[in-house]
Design a protein around this motif. Structure first.
Motif, PDB file in Angstrom:
ATOM      1  N   MET A  51       0.850  -1.165   0.000  1.00 36.29           N
ATOM      2  CA  MET A  51       0.000   0.000   0.000  1.00 36.29           C
ATOM      3  C   MET A  51       0.902   1.235   0.000  1.00 36.29           C
ATOM      4  N   ASP A  52       0.675   2.094  -0.968  1.00 34.16           N
ATOM      5  CA  ASP A  52       1.470   3.308  -1.117  1.00 34.16           C
ATOM      6  C   ASP A  52       0.665   4.501  -0.584  1.00 34.16           C
ATOM      7  N   ILE A  53       0.892   4.827   0.685  1.00 27.11           N
ATOM      8  CA  ILE A  53       0.126   5.882   1.349  1.00 27.11           C
ATOM      9  C   ILE A  53       0.293   7.231   0.648  1.00 27.11           C
ATOM     10  N   LYS A  54       1.490   7.529   0.184  1.00 30.97           N
ATOM     11  CA  LYS A  54       1.718   8.815  -0.492  1.00 30.97           C
ATOM     12  C   LYS A  54       0.883   8.918  -1.761  1.00 30.97           C
ATOM     13  N   GLN A  55       0.801   7.829  -2.515  1.00 35.06           N
ATOM     14  CA  GLN A  55       0.004   7.835  -3.747  1.00 35.06           C
ATOM     15  C   GLN A  55      -1.482   7.957  -3.428  1.00 35.06           C
ATOM     16  N   ILE A  56      -1.910   7.262  -2.374  1.00 35.14           N
ATOM     17  CA  ILE A  56      -3.310   7.359  -1.960  1.00 35.14           C
ATOM     18  C   ILE A  56      -3.635   8.800  -1.556  1.00 35.14           C
ATOM     19  N   ALA A  57      -2.735   9.424  -0.803  1.00 33.00           N
ATOM     20  CA  ALA A  57      -2.938  10.823  -0.392  1.00 33.00           C
ATOM     21  C   ALA A  57      -2.980  11.740  -1.607  1.00 33.00           C
ATOM     22  N   LYS A  58      -2.106  11.499  -2.565  1.00 27.06           N
ATOM     23  CA  LYS A  58      -2.071  12.320  -3.786  1.00 27.06           C
ATOM     24  C   LYS A  58      -3.380  12.171  -4.570  1.00 27.06           C
ATOM     25  N   ASP A  59      -3.836  10.934  -4.716  1.00 23.59           N
ATOM     26  CA  ASP A  59      -5.092  10.681  -5.433  1.00 23.59           C
ATOM     27  C   ASP A  59      -6.282  11.299  -4.703  1.00 23.59           C
ATOM     28  N   THR A  60      -6.264  11.208  -3.374  1.00 22.80           N
ATOM     29  CA  THR A  60      -7.337  11.797  -2.569  1.00 22.80           C
ATOM     30  C   THR A  60      -7.350  13.309  -2.737  1.00 22.80           C
ATOM     31  N   GLY A  61      -6.171  13.919  -2.734  1.00 24.65           N
ATOM     32  CA  GLY A  61      -6.081  15.364  -2.936  1.00 24.65           C
ATOM     33  C   GLY A  61      -6.624  15.778  -4.290  1.00 24.65           C
ATOM     34  N   LYS A  62      -6.309  14.987  -5.306  1.00 22.26           N
ATOM     35  CA  LYS A  62      -6.801  15.288  -6.654  1.00 22.26           C
ATOM     36  C   LYS A  62      -8.327  15.184  -6.707  1.00 22.26           C
ATOM     37  N   THR A  63      -8.864  14.158  -6.069  1.00 27.89           N
ATOM     38  CA  THR A  63     -10.311  13.972  -6.038  1.00 27.89           C
ATOM     39  C   THR A  63     -10.984  15.112  -5.272  1.00 27.89           C
ATOM     40  N   LEU A  64     -10.391  15.501  -4.157  1.00 25.15           N
ATOM     41  CA  LEU A  64     -10.942  16.599  -3.370  1.00 25.15           C
ATOM     42  C   LEU A  64     -10.890  17.922  -4.144  1.00 25.15           C
ATOM     43  N   THR A  65      -9.796  18.146  -4.849  1.00 27.94           N
ATOM     44  CA  THR A  65      -9.678  19.354  -5.671  1.00 27.94           C
ATOM     45  C   THR A  65     -10.756  19.384  -6.755  1.00 27.94           C
ATOM     46  N   SER A  66     -10.987  18.256  -7.390  1.00 33.09           N
ATOM     47  CA  SER A  66     -12.034  18.191  -8.415  1.00 33.09           C
ATOM     48  C   SER A  66     -13.409  18.422  -7.803  1.00 33.09           C
ATOM     49  N   TYR A  67     -13.623  17.883  -6.616  1.00 34.45           N
ATOM     50  CA  TYR A  67     -14.916  18.089  -5.955  1.00 34.45           C
ATOM     51  C   TYR A  67     -15.102  19.559  -5.585  1.00 34.45           C
ATOM     52  N   LEU A  68     -14.047  20.186  -5.090  1.00 32.70           N
ATOM     53  CA  LEU A  68     -14.150  21.606  -4.753  1.00 32.70           C
ATOM     54  C   LEU A  68     -14.342  22.460  -6.006  1.00 32.70           C
ATOM     55  N   THR A  69     -13.775  22.026  -7.119  1.00 31.70           N
ATOM     56  CA  THR A  69     -14.014  22.719  -8.390  1.00 31.70           C
ATOM     57  C   THR A  69     -15.494  22.629  -8.756  1.00 31.70           C
ATOM     58  N   TYR A  70     -16.050  21.437  -8.617  1.00 30.71           N
ATOM     59  CA  TYR A  70     -17.479  21.228  -8.881  1.00 30.71           C
ATOM     60  C   TYR A  70     -18.332  22.143  -7.993  1.00 30.71           C
ATOM     61  N   GLN A  71     -18.007  22.201  -6.699  1.00 29.78           N
ATOM     62  CA  GLN A  71     -18.765  23.047  -5.782  1.00 29.78           C
ATOM     63  C   GLN A  71     -18.607  24.528  -6.141  1.00 29.78           C
ATOM     64  N   ALA A  72     -17.397  24.930  -6.525  1.00 27.07           N
ATOM     65  CA  ALA A  72     -17.157  26.318  -6.931  1.00 27.07           C
ATOM     66  C   ALA A  72     -17.961  26.656  -8.180  1.00 27.07           C
ATOM     67  N   VAL A  73     -18.039  25.728  -9.122  1.00 22.83           N
ATOM     68  CA  VAL A  73     -18.837  25.933 -10.338  1.00 22.83           C
ATOM     69  C   VAL A  73     -20.300  26.155  -9.959  1.00 22.83           C
ATOM     70  N   ARG A  74     -20.799  25.374  -9.018  1.00 20.44           N
ATOM     71  CA  ARG A  74     -22.188  25.539  -8.572  1.00 20.44           C
ATOM     72  C   ARG A  74     -22.414  26.926  -7.965  1.00 20.44           C
ATOM     73  N   VAL A  75     -21.467  27.374  -7.135  1.00 19.81           N
ATOM     74  CA  VAL A  75     -21.588  28.690  -6.497  1.00 19.81           C
ATOM     75  C   VAL A  75     -21.582  29.788  -7.556  1.00 19.81           C
ATOM     76  N   VAL A  76     -20.610  29.718  -8.465  1.00 25.75           N
ATOM     77  CA  VAL A  76     -20.494  30.746  -9.506  1.00 25.75           C
ATOM     78  C   VAL A  76     -21.732  30.725 -10.405  1.00 25.75           C
ATOM     79  N   MET A  77     -22.214  29.535 -10.746  1.00 24.75           N
ATOM     80  CA  MET A  77     -23.392  29.441 -11.595  1.00 24.75           C
ATOM     81  C   MET A  77     -24.605  30.072 -10.907  1.00 24.75           C
ATOM     82  N   HIS A  78     -24.745  29.822  -9.631  1.00 25.31           N
ATOM     83  CA  HIS A  78     -25.853  30.419  -8.877  1.00 25.31           C
ATOM     84  C   HIS A  78     -25.735  31.942  -8.873  1.00 25.31           C
TER      85      HIS A  78
END
Length: 135
Positions: A1-28
């Motif tokens: 198990m590569d914890i650093k890679q898991i953390a990196k992937d989690t960060g990428k997923t979180l960044t994409s989710y925050l982008t999605y949420q930001a798009v919703r805010v801006v669209m509103h």
């Protein structure tokens, strides 16, 4: 198990989710303040993949840099706001969810169905009546 890679992937997923949420805010915001721009932004967001936040931002920068910068600003603000709560919420939420899943699973595997109870009850009555007949 590569914890650093898991953390990196989690960060990428979180960044994409925050982008999605930001798009919703801006669209509103745009729907209320600038409906034509909001309509354009909605069409853009619908036709581009929001699963990859960085690719979405890159595409938006090419089309409307003002909106891309606005989304990035909102995204950064959201990240700053949740950063202090996220570690505890993640840990606590995961523990509670796991406990609930385990409880539900334990209830399911230890639950005796009503047909099993009826069958056991009839078997007990049969044994009692056979015991009464033999005495």
């Amino acid at each position: 198990m590569d914890i650093k890679q898991i953390a990196k992937d989690t960060g990428k997923t979180l960044t994409s989710y925050l982008t999605y949420q930001a798009v919703r805010v801006v669209m509103h915001q745009l729907r209320e303040l600038d409906p034509p721009c909001g309509y354009w932004f909605n069409a853009f967001a619908t036709s581009h993949d929001l699963q990859n936040g960085e690719a979405f931002i890159a595409a938006l920068l090419e089309e409307r840099s003002d909106l891309a910068i606005r989304v990035m600003t909102v995204r950064q603000h959201l990240a700053d706001e949740i950063a202090e709560y996220l570690p505890e919420m993640l840990t606590t939420g995961m523990q509670q969810a796991n406990m609930e899943h385990r409880r539900t699973h334990l209830e399911r595997i230890t639950q005796i169905s009503s047909t099993d109870l009826v069958g056991e009850s009839e078997s007990s009555q049969d044994l009692e009546s056979k015991g009464d007949q033999s005495s």
